[in-house]
Design an enzyme around this catalytic site. Structure first.
Site, PDB file in Angstrom:
ATOM      1  CD  GLN A 104      -2.554  -1.047   2.721  1.00  0.00           C
ATOM      2  OE1 GLN A 104      -2.174  -1.357   3.572  1.00  0.00           O
ATOM      3  NE2 GLN A 104      -3.776  -0.843   2.467  1.00  0.00           N
ATOM      4  CG  ASP A 107       7.715   3.878   0.919  1.00  0.00           C
ATOM      5  OD1 ASP A 107       8.452   2.974   0.379  1.00  0.00           O
ATOM      6  OD2 ASP A 107       7.266   3.739   1.990  1.00  0.00           O
ATOM      7  CG  HIS A 122      -2.522   2.634  -2.349  1.00  0.00           C
ATOM      8  ND1 HIS A 122      -2.621   2.654  -0.689  1.00  0.00           N
ATOM      9  CD2 HIS A 122      -3.853   2.369  -2.499  1.00  0.00           C
ATOM     10  CE1 HIS A 122      -3.644   2.077  -0.264  1.00  0.00           C
ATOM     11  NE2 HIS A 122      -4.384   1.712  -1.332  1.00  0.00           N
ATOM     12  CB  CYS A 133       1.029  15.528 -23.932  1.00  0.00           C
ATOM     13  SG  CYS A 133       2.789  15.632 -22.856  1.00  0.00           S
ATOM     14  CB  CYS A 151       4.041  18.898 -19.547  1.00  0.00           C
ATOM     15  SG  CYS A 151       4.581  18.115 -20.890  1.00  0.00           S
ATOM     16  CB  SER A 193      -4.775  -0.874  10.632  1.00  0.00           C
ATOM     17  OG  SER A 193      -5.005   0.239   9.641  1.00  0.00           O
TER      18      SER A 193
END
Length: 246
Positions: A104, A107, A122, A133, A151, A193
């Site tokens: 989940q 990082d 995630h 684009c 961008c 959890s």
């Protein structure tokens, strides 16, 4: 506690089909704050809006400047280093015992320490795309751009490839996670959890008899677990790997 660690070590020794499911409790031991603990992001009072509102799709679209201020300062920890839990899972994969990490977390610490098969439910901070684009940008581009990253090709907003509230999980990633979990001999659930859905519901696809929950607090799935360890995931896995002795 020692008996449970020895049981887990014995299970790991005899299995070559382990799947790990990791949550924020794995990252907190690398000094990355979680969401729901007393010191977590959801209890932050630094902003005029609740954190869970800021990281929603609708808020992002309306207030990208506030979103990126929060995101860059509160959700990106580029200098964080893998801990003993990350290291143990990477080692188990190298040994051919662990088939996949389903996480989940956003990082990238599992990959940083060498895990190759990582399903990021995630998304990840390391992937970013122009909403107009679809050009790819790395994390440094987002962090080094003041305010809202735009961008350099078309001027569109560059959005991190993380799943915000009101956005669905990637269907292909979910399908892969179900495939690994449904075939697993051992299921290690670590640092979560198990209250965030649909991710937590993936545990329902495990039908084996070696469900191991390692988390500092109880979860709604404790009644189903074969081994429950309410302790640090890093310390637990460091001790267990010493017992496995491989």
């Amino acid at each position: 506690m020692l008996d449970k660690l020895q049981q887990l070590a014995a299970i790991i020794k005899t299995s070559n089909n382990i799947v790990a499911f990791t949550g924020a409790g794995v990252s907190t031991e690398s000094s990355i704050p979680d969401f729901r603990s007393p010191n977590g992001l959801y209890n932050s009072r630094k902003y005029d809006y609740p954190p869970e509102t800021i990281i929603s799709r609708s808020f992002f679209m309306k207030h990208p400047d506030i979103f990126f201020g929060f995101y860059k300062s509160q959700m990106v920890y580029k200098e964080a280093q893998p801990n003993d839990c990350h290291k143990a899972l990477a080692r188990l994969e190298q040994l051919g015992k662990l088939k996949a990490v389903i996480t989940q977390n956003i990082d990238g610490l599992h990959q940083k320490v060498g895990s190759r098969i990582v399903l990021e439910l995630h998304g990840t901070i390391y992937s970013n795309h122009c909403m107009n684009c679809a050009k790819f940008f790395d994390l440094d581009y987002v962090l080094n751009t003041p305010g809202v990253p735009l961008c350099d090709k078309c001027g569109g907003i560059v959005k991190p490839d993380v799943v915000l509230y009101e956005e669905p999980l990637d269907s292909n990633t979910l399908a892969e996670a179900v495939r690994y979990i449904s075939k697993a001999d051992v299921m290690l659930v670590m640092g979560t959890s198990l209250v965030v859905y649909p991710a937590a519901g993936l545990i329902d696809y495990y039908s084996g008899d070696k469900l191991v929950l390692i988390n500092k607090t109880s979860t709604p799935y404790d009644f189903r677990a074969n081994i429950i360890i309410h302790d640090s995931v890093g310390e637990t896995m460091r001790s267990v790997m010493q017992m496995v002795d491989i």
